[in-house]
Design an enzyme around this catalytic site. Structure first.
Site, PDB file in Angstrom:
ATOM      1  N   PHE A 192       0.801  -1.219   0.000  1.00 49.89           N
ATOM      2  CA  PHE A 192       0.000   0.000   0.000  1.00 49.89           C
ATOM      3  C   PHE A 192       0.845   1.286   0.000  1.00 49.89           C
ATOM      4  O   PHE A 192       0.306   2.384   0.039  1.00 49.89           O
ATOM      5  CB  PHE A 192      -0.969   0.016   1.193  1.00 49.89           C
ATOM      6  CG  PHE A 192      -0.308  -0.083   2.551  1.00 49.89           C
ATOM      7  CD1 PHE A 192       0.284   1.021   3.147  1.00 49.89           C
ATOM      8  CD2 PHE A 192      -0.293  -1.294   3.230  1.00 49.89           C
ATOM      9  CE1 PHE A 192       0.876   0.936   4.397  1.00 49.89           C
ATOM     10  CE2 PHE A 192       0.294  -1.388   4.492  1.00 49.89           C
ATOM     11  CZ  PHE A 192       0.886  -0.276   5.073  1.00 49.89           C
ATOM     12  N   HIS A 202      -3.099  10.231  11.989  1.00 44.31           N
ATOM     13  CA  HIS A 202      -1.908   9.435  12.318  1.00 44.31           C
ATOM     14  C   HIS A 202      -1.496   9.757  13.746  1.00 44.31           C
ATOM     15  O   HIS A 202      -1.671  10.891  14.207  1.00 44.31           O
ATOM     16  CB  HIS A 202      -0.750   9.784  11.372  1.00 44.31           C
ATOM     17  CG  HIS A 202       0.563   9.220  11.835  1.00 44.31           C
ATOM     18  ND1 HIS A 202       0.949   7.930  11.542  1.00 44.31           N
ATOM     19  CD2 HIS A 202       1.547   9.750  12.618  1.00 44.31           C
ATOM     20  CE1 HIS A 202       2.118   7.693  12.119  1.00 44.31           C
ATOM     21  NE2 HIS A 202       2.502   8.787  12.768  1.00 44.31           N
TER      22      HIS A 202
HETATM   23  P1  CMP Z   1      -0.940   5.453   9.862  1.00 47.20           P
HETATM   24  O1  CMP Z   1      -1.335   5.206  11.271  1.00 47.20           O
HETATM   25  O2  CMP Z   1      -0.623   6.857   9.455  1.00 47.20           O
HETATM   26  O3  CMP Z   1       0.299   4.514   9.495  1.00 47.20           O
HETATM   27  C1  CMP Z   1       0.515   3.972   8.223  1.00 47.20           C
HETATM   28  C2  CMP Z   1      -0.601   4.265   7.268  1.00 47.20           C
HETATM   29  O4  CMP Z   1      -0.649   3.404   6.138  1.00 47.20           O
HETATM   30  C3  CMP Z   1      -1.933   4.014   7.957  1.00 47.20           C
HETATM   31  O5  CMP Z   1      -2.174   4.971   8.944  1.00 47.20           O
HETATM   32  C4  CMP Z   1      -2.869   3.996   6.784  1.00 47.20           C
HETATM   33  O6  CMP Z   1      -3.135   5.288   6.266  1.00 47.20           O
HETATM   34  C5  CMP Z   1      -2.015   3.207   5.785  1.00 47.20           C
HETATM   35  N1  CMP Z   1      -2.269   1.765   5.844  1.00 47.20           N
HETATM   36  C6  CMP Z   1      -1.953   0.935   6.856  1.00 47.20           C
HETATM   37  N2  CMP Z   1      -2.300  -0.334   6.588  1.00 47.20           N
HETATM   38  C7  CMP Z   1      -2.851  -0.312   5.364  1.00 47.20           C
HETATM   39  C8  CMP Z   1      -3.402  -1.326   4.537  1.00 47.20           C
HETATM   40  N3  CMP Z   1      -3.444  -2.604   4.920  1.00 47.20           N
HETATM   41  N4  CMP Z   1      -3.873  -0.968   3.332  1.00 47.20           N
HETATM   42  C9  CMP Z   1      -3.815   0.317   2.962  1.00 47.20           C
HETATM   43  N5  CMP Z   1      -3.310   1.349   3.700  1.00 47.20           N
HETATM   44  C10 CMP Z   1      -2.830   1.030   4.897  1.00 47.20           C
END
Ligand code: CMP
Length: 135
Positions: free
Chosen positions: A59, A117
């Site tokens: 992703f 986040h």
């Molecule tokens: P965040 O907590 O900012 O940390 C990493 C980010 O990647 C998460 O929030 C989401 O925005 C994105 N993310 C995490 N896991 C996935 C997933 N399985 N598929 C798509 N996006 C993801």
């Protein structure tokens, strides 16, 4: 209880839906104090650096595209056990799994467009804060 600092980001999907105030209100209602705040557009370089730990995930490119698609609000939050307190307030990454009354349950669109986040450890909080704010 230990006073900690953590880095919060209000992501483009939430900024675009006019949710900045609603999200900050939840932070403040949960005894998290806004110490510093910036509204900005992340460059591709900044987003890639910020999410470097996810660079091998499928992703990753979608995440970088999303995080650079519009303005974000970057916040230095402080409070008792702020890292866990804010992660509890955010809820699970996937909003379908998030607990009631968490930010992601209330506002996230899906696992990528998940509105906010928060740093996941003291070490990452220190690194992430350092990417945006001078000590
Ligand atoms: P965040 O907590 O900012 O940390 C990493 C980010 O990647 C998460 O929030 C989401 O925005 C994105 N993310 C995490 N896991 C996935 C997933 N399985 N598929 C798509 N996006 C993801």
């Amino acid at each position: 209880m230990a006073i900690q600092q953590t880095l919060a980001i209000i992501k483009p999907d939430a900024v675009q839906r006019n949710l900045i105030g609603s999200i900050i209100q939840l932070m403040e209602a949960n005894k998290l104090v806004v110490k510093k705040i910036i509204m900005m557009n992340l460059s591709v370089n900044q987003a890639e650096k910020f999410y470097i730990i996810h660079k091998d995930r499928d992703f990753y490119s979608k995440l970088i595209e999303y995080m650079t698609s519009g303005q974000v609000v970057v916040i230095l939050l402080e409070g008792d056990n702020a890292i866990k307190a804010y992660r509890d307030l955010m809820g699970s990454t996937n909003p379908e799994e998030a607990e009631e009354k968490t930010i992601r349950k209330l506002y996230a669109v899906n696992t990528t467009y998940n509105s906010v986040h928060g740093s996941d450890s003291p070490e990452n909080a220190r690194i992430e804060i350092g990417l945006f704010f001078k000590s």
